[in-house]
Design an enzyme around this catalytic site. Sequence first.
Site, PDB file in Angstrom:
ATOM      1  N   LYS A 127     -14.043  -2.007   7.457  1.00  0.00           N
ATOM      2  CA  LYS A 127     -13.114  -2.536   6.448  1.00  0.00           C
ATOM      3  C   LYS A 127     -12.186  -3.533   7.107  1.00  0.00           C
ATOM      4  O   LYS A 127     -11.766  -3.358   8.247  1.00  0.00           O
ATOM      5  CB  LYS A 127     -12.316  -1.355   5.878  1.00  0.00           C
ATOM      6  CG  LYS A 127     -11.233  -1.711   4.914  1.00  0.00           C
ATOM      7  CD  LYS A 127     -10.403  -0.462   4.618  1.00  0.00           C
ATOM      8  CE  LYS A 127      -8.969  -0.769   4.291  1.00  0.00           C
ATOM      9  NZ  LYS A 127      -8.181  -1.456   5.296  1.00  0.00           N
ATOM     10  N   LYS A 143      -0.031   9.081   7.956  1.00  0.00           N
ATOM     11  CA  LYS A 143       1.213   8.421   8.368  1.00  0.00           C
ATOM     12  C   LYS A 143       2.062   7.880   7.210  1.00  0.00           C
ATOM     13  O   LYS A 143       3.180   7.433   7.431  1.00  0.00           O
ATOM     14  CB  LYS A 143       0.869   7.266   9.337  1.00  0.00           C
ATOM     15  CG  LYS A 143       0.228   6.047   8.671  1.00  0.00           C
ATOM     16  CD  LYS A 143      -0.128   4.950   9.671  1.00  0.00           C
ATOM     17  CE  LYS A 143      -0.729   3.756   8.947  1.00  0.00           C
ATOM     18  NZ  LYS A 143      -1.296   2.745   9.840  1.00  0.00           N
TER      19      LYS A 143
HETATM   20  C1  CAP Z   1      -5.027   2.464   8.165  1.00  0.00           C
HETATM   21  C2  CAP Z   1      -4.658   1.167   7.506  1.00  0.00           C
HETATM   22  C3  CAP Z   1      -4.499   1.175   5.977  1.00  0.00           C
HETATM   23  C4  CAP Z   1      -3.604   2.194   5.405  1.00  0.00           C
HETATM   24  C5  CAP Z   1      -3.260   1.959   3.930  1.00  0.00           C
HETATM   25  C6  CAP Z   1      -3.392   0.651   8.125  1.00  0.00           C
HETATM   26  O1  CAP Z   1      -5.023   2.370   9.549  1.00  0.00           O
HETATM   27  O2  CAP Z   1      -5.644   0.226   7.749  1.00  0.00           O
HETATM   28  O3  CAP Z   1      -4.054  -0.099   5.609  1.00  0.00           O
HETATM   29  O4  CAP Z   1      -4.212   3.429   5.506  1.00  0.00           O
HETATM   30  O5  CAP Z   1      -2.652   3.063   3.429  1.00  0.00           O
HETATM   31  O6  CAP Z   1      -3.334  -0.498   8.480  1.00  0.00           O
HETATM   32  O7  CAP Z   1      -2.442   1.406   8.232  1.00  0.00           O
HETATM   33  P1  CAP Z   1      -4.922   3.667  10.473  1.00  0.00           P
HETATM   34  P2  CAP Z   1      -2.856   3.660   1.973  1.00  0.00           P
HETATM   35  O8  CAP Z   1      -6.152   4.472  10.208  1.00  0.00           O
HETATM   36  O9  CAP Z   1      -4.878   3.135  11.881  1.00  0.00           O
HETATM   37  O10 CAP Z   1      -3.682   4.401  10.106  1.00  0.00           O
HETATM   38  O11 CAP Z   1      -4.254   4.093   1.882  1.00  0.00           O
HETATM   39  O12 CAP Z   1      -1.929   4.813   1.922  1.00  0.00           O
HETATM   40  O13 CAP Z   1      -2.477   2.581   1.030  1.00  0.00           O
HETATM   41 MG    MG Z   2      -4.480  -1.422   6.980  1.00  0.00          MG
END
Ligand code: CAP
Ligand code: MG
Length: 421
Positions: A167, A299
């Site tokens: 992704k 997180k």
């Molecule tokens: C996860 C992530 C996603 C968030 C979005 C980030 O990375 O790519 O954008 O999960 O959150 O950049 O934080 P990590 P949500 O796996 O390294 O945390 O699904 O709550 O909108």
């Molecule tokens: Mg992200």
Amino acid sequence: MKYNPSKTDLVCLFRFEPAKGISVNECIGRIASESSNGTWSDLTTLKPHIRRIRARAFEIKGNYVKIAYPIELFELGSVPQLLSSVAGNIFGMKALKNLRLEDIHFPKVYVKHFRGPQFGINGIRKFMNIYNRPFTATVPKPKLGMNTNEYCDAAYKIWNGGVDIVKTDENMTSQRFVNFYKTTEKILKIRNKVEKETGERKAFLANVTGETKEMLKRAKFVKEHGGEFVMIDFLTAGFASFQSLRNECQDLKLAIHIHRAFHSLFSRNPKHGMSMLTLAKLVRLVGGDTLHIGTVYGKLVGTKDEVLMIEHEIEHQVEPHFKTKQHVLNQNWYNLKPLIPVSSGGLHPGLIPYIINMLGKDIMIQAGGGVLGNPLGVESGAKALRQSINATLDNISLEKYAKTHKELKAALDKWSYVRPV
Ligand code: CAP
Ligand code: MG
């Protein structure tokens, strides 16, 4: 306030707090009027046929009120017009201390003017040829800075290690070091190679977010180069362009992954703004195929009640008796397909059993840091994620599984059951 909403009324549920010196009735009257066809003063132009289509409050419980809107007030098929009404000026009115749009119930006639997801859960399971287990996805990290070659190298390892989907990160679109066209072309070639080598279906979620026409051009490019998914940050891009992308993807036969970056700006404050549930319903209406819903254990903020409620709303056709502490309206989705909920944000292999126990198998589990941070390397990180899913589905404890799987052991040694903040 005795009013029985008609079958074609659109109903909104608001949480409200009047400003000092404003009565509850005045406050509710102001919400109904400003969000429909009234204003702060009485009017000489208000004729009976116009008054007939005003919004009416009809149920007050503590700080919650339901307001019914005659369908004539809306341009059918336009989310921007809907939001300019029920999520527009009212949020800035001095007569209110706080206001939150908790939920919208769409009548059949409104639902019928939208396409909904083109693929949904079953369609994606079919083209990915993945059944009976959650989908896995990884967003290569660091989220910005890797050049096309470095990014593609990470993607190869992620796929090769057993993850289904790579992704794009929400803020990676087409920067100087990672031009959209160059990166998409290269990564899709790599995807084809890994599919041949592993015999498994793999996908890339290309973030096409940008100026609307450019976004549509990017979607076309994805299709021409063999991709089956695009991704959009639907809130930063806006509903108008999300709707345009949805229409374009119908012709291109592309699935749409929905990232919700920006939502906490509206949804985090329990007293003011709008709920993620409402945003999720709008996504189903317009037609995303996969949507971020939260993790509870990761997180980012989001209570278990909220995450489960959103999951339920995007996965079911009718929602008659969902037990929740939150205030919600029932919704019938008629023939709009269900979406795949995406659980992401601070996930690592140690948290997978919690996620699957909470959300079941019809989900996409996405981990970035929890894969790319594995001490044994990127490919091992991907293997560890798959191992934690296999162990959970086979009812084997992660500790036991880790005794014969060194990648999972490395992940557990590093993060154990840590819940990131
Ligand atoms: C996860 C992530 C996603 C968030 C979005 C980030 O990375 O790519 O954008 O999960 O959150 O950049 O934080 P990590 P949500 O796996 O390294 O945390 O699904 O709550 O909108
Ligand atoms: Mg992200």
